[in-house]
Design a protein around this motif. Structure first.
Motif, short mmCIF file in Angstrom:
data_model
loop_
_atom_site.label_atom_id
_atom_site.label_comp_id
_atom_site.label_asym_id
_atom_site.label_seq_id
_atom_site.Cartn_x
_atom_site.Cartn_y
_atom_site.Cartn_z
N MET A 157 0.78 -1.41 0.17
CA MET A 157 -0.17 0.20 0.34
C MET A 157 1.01 1.25 -0.18
O MET A 157 1.62 0.80 1.07
CB MET A 157 -1.03 0.34 0.99
CG MET A 157 -1.60 1.54 1.50
SD MET A 157 -2.03 1.72 0.45
CE MET A 157 -3.89 0.56 0.17
N ASP A 158 0.80 1.90 -0.94
CA ASP A 158 1.29 3.47 -0.64
C ASP A 158 0.96 4.42 1.08
O ASP A 158 -0.43 3.80 0.41
CB ASP A 158 0.54 4.55 -2.21
CG ASP A 158 1.05 5.89 -2.14
OD1 ASP A 158 2.45 5.61 -1.99
OD2 ASP A 158 0.79 6.38 -2.57
N TYR A 159 1.31 4.97 1.30
CA TYR A 159 1.57 5.35 2.62
C TYR A 159 2.86 6.14 3.59
O TYR A 159 3.40 6.15 2.21
CB TYR A 159 1.39 4.31 3.73
CG TYR A 159 2.75 3.82 3.64
CD1 TYR A 159 4.02 3.88 5.19
CD2 TYR A 159 2.93 2.60 2.96
CE1 TYR A 159 5.19 3.61 5.64
CE2 TYR A 159 4.55 2.10 3.53
CZ TYR A 159 5.29 2.63 4.47
OH TYR A 159 6.45 2.02 4.66
N GLU A 160 1.91 6.64 4.15
CA GLU A 160 2.99 7.50 5.31
C GLU A 160 2.84 7.45 6.13
O GLU A 160 1.18 7.72 6.85
CB GLU A 160 3.17 9.28 3.99
CG GLU A 160 1.24 9.89 4.59
CD GLU A 160 1.98 11.63 4.38
OE1 GLU A 160 1.49 12.06 5.69
OE2 GLU A 160 2.34 11.85 2.93
N PHE A 161 3.88 7.71 7.56
CA PHE A 161 4.08 8.35 8.80
C PHE A 161 4.14 9.77 8.88
O PHE A 161 4.68 9.93 7.88
CB PHE A 161 4.84 6.67 9.33
CG PHE A 161 4.32 4.80 9.28
CD1 PHE A 161 3.18 5.69 10.20
CD2 PHE A 161 5.13 4.87 9.08
CE1 PHE A 161 2.88 3.38 10.23
CE2 PHE A 161 5.09 3.42 8.59
CZ PHE A 161 4.17 2.33 9.06
N LYS A 186 8.52 3.69 4.27
CA LYS A 186 9.36 4.24 2.53
C LYS A 186 8.67 5.98 3.21
O LYS A 186 9.65 6.63 2.50
CB LYS A 186 8.28 3.88 1.94
CG LYS A 186 8.55 2.45 1.27
CD LYS A 186 7.96 2.04 0.50
CE LYS A 186 6.27 2.10 1.09
NZ LYS A 186 5.91 1.04 0.03
N GLU A 187 8.18 6.86 3.40
CA GLU A 187 8.13 7.76 3.31
C GLU A 187 7.61 8.13 5.30
O GLU A 187 6.91 6.74 5.77
CB GLU A 187 7.03 8.69 3.22
CG GLU A 187 6.69 8.26 1.90
CD GLU A 187 5.85 8.89 0.82
OE1 GLU A 187 5.21 9.82 1.26
OE2 GLU A 187 4.85 7.67 -0.28
N LEU A 219 18.63 14.02 12.74
CA LEU A 219 18.69 13.15 13.70
C LEU A 219 18.02 11.92 13.33
O LEU A 219 18.40 10.13 13.52
CB LEU A 219 18.46 13.43 15.08
CG LEU A 219 19.11 14.16 16.24
CD1 LEU A 219 18.14 15.67 17.39
CD2 LEU A 219 20.50 13.93 16.21
N VAL A 220 16.33 11.44 12.98
CA VAL A 220 16.13 10.57 12.84
C VAL A 220 15.93 9.63 11.52
O VAL A 220 15.59 8.22 11.33
CB VAL A 220 13.84 10.67 12.67
CG1 VAL A 220 13.96 11.74 14.09
CG2 VAL A 220 14.24 11.31 11.42
N ALA A 226 14.18 7.98 4.78
CA ALA A 226 13.27 8.91 3.92
C ALA A 226 12.37 10.00 4.79
O ALA A 226 11.39 10.70 4.24
CB ALA A 226 12.08 7.90 3.43
N ALA A 227 13.13 10.35 6.28
CA ALA A 227 13.20 11.45 6.69
C ALA A 227 12.41 12.63 6.04
O ALA A 227 13.86 13.09 5.66
CB ALA A 227 12.82 10.92 8.00
#
Length: 232
Positions: A157-161, A186-187, A219-220, A226-227
């Motif tokens: 699925m195409d997603y972002e957090f 991924k995002e 940092l992350v 990808a952040a």
């Protein structure tokens, strides 16, 4: 299903897509920095709403003009008839992006398996250790969030957090732990906090400035390369 409001055109809520945004009322979280208190707090939720037929009529008239529909809240997946609405919107040829806090993995699994949505934006509120305090729910059971998070990490699925970053709530340490928790994403977007004037608990909340946001993102990235920063 009742829709609390509609933004008839957005170029921001569904990245890369000319869309409208549908707003649902009600949420099981009480994040103090939530910018949609009028859609979350029962005493602020207004009676006026659009019924399903009104929404579908609007979308029929916008076929060929709009490409997508973003559904947000509140928490859309509190509504048991959401899959039915998604199915009707998909039948009109629209792409659908769903915003969620991830607390209903069963429904998320259903709408993904049925391909009723095209993109998910899931909030990662903070590190696991700070979750209950961050969402304003003591003794919160993190298991549903774990299942939703893992589902997106393992699916195509195409997603972002995304995490809305607030001074006094998010720290370097908590954001690093949040990034470790979603390692492999991924995002991932760190969103700069904005005071909408309609916050749940506005006292004492403030934003990291642009320089600080980029430093936090750096940092992350050790754990989620990808952040990116959003909203500065």
């Amino acid at each position: 299903m009742k829709i609390s409001g509609i933004q008839k055109l957005t170029l921001l809520d569904y990245p890369g897509t000319v869309a409208c945004t549908l707003f649902t009322a009600g949420c099981n979280f009480r994040c103090p920095f939530c910018h949609n208190a009028a859609l979350v707090l029962p005493e602020q939720i207004e009676d006026g709403s659009l019924d399903e037929d009104e929404v579908l009529d609007f979308l029929k008239k916008r076929q060929g003009i709009l490409d997508g529909v973003a559904i947000t809240g509140g928490e859309p997946m509190l509504h048991r008839d959401l899959p039915e609405l998604l199915s009707k919107i998909k039948a009109l040829g629209y792409k659908i992006k769903l915003d969620t806090n991830g607390s209903n993995p069963e429904m998320l699994k259903e709408v993904i398996e049925r391909r009723l949505i095209d993109r998910v934006a899931m909030d990662i509120k903070n590190s696991p250790e700070a979750y209950g305090e961050t969402i304003g729910v003591e003794n919160f059971d993190l298991a549903p969030i774990e299942r939703s998070k893992d589902m997106l990490l393992c699916d195509d699925m195409d997603y972002e957090f995304r995490t809305t970053v607030v001074k006094g709530i998010h720290t370097e340490e908590s954001l690093i732990e949040a990034a470790k928790w979603i390692k492999g994403a991924k995002e991932y977007y760190l969103q700069q906090f904005k005071d909408s004037g309609n916050l749940i608990l506005p006292d004492g909340l403030s934003a990291y400035d642009e320089k600080e946001m980029h430093a936090l993102a750096e940092l992350v990235r050790e754990h989620v390369p990808a952040a990116e920063v959003r909203g500065v």
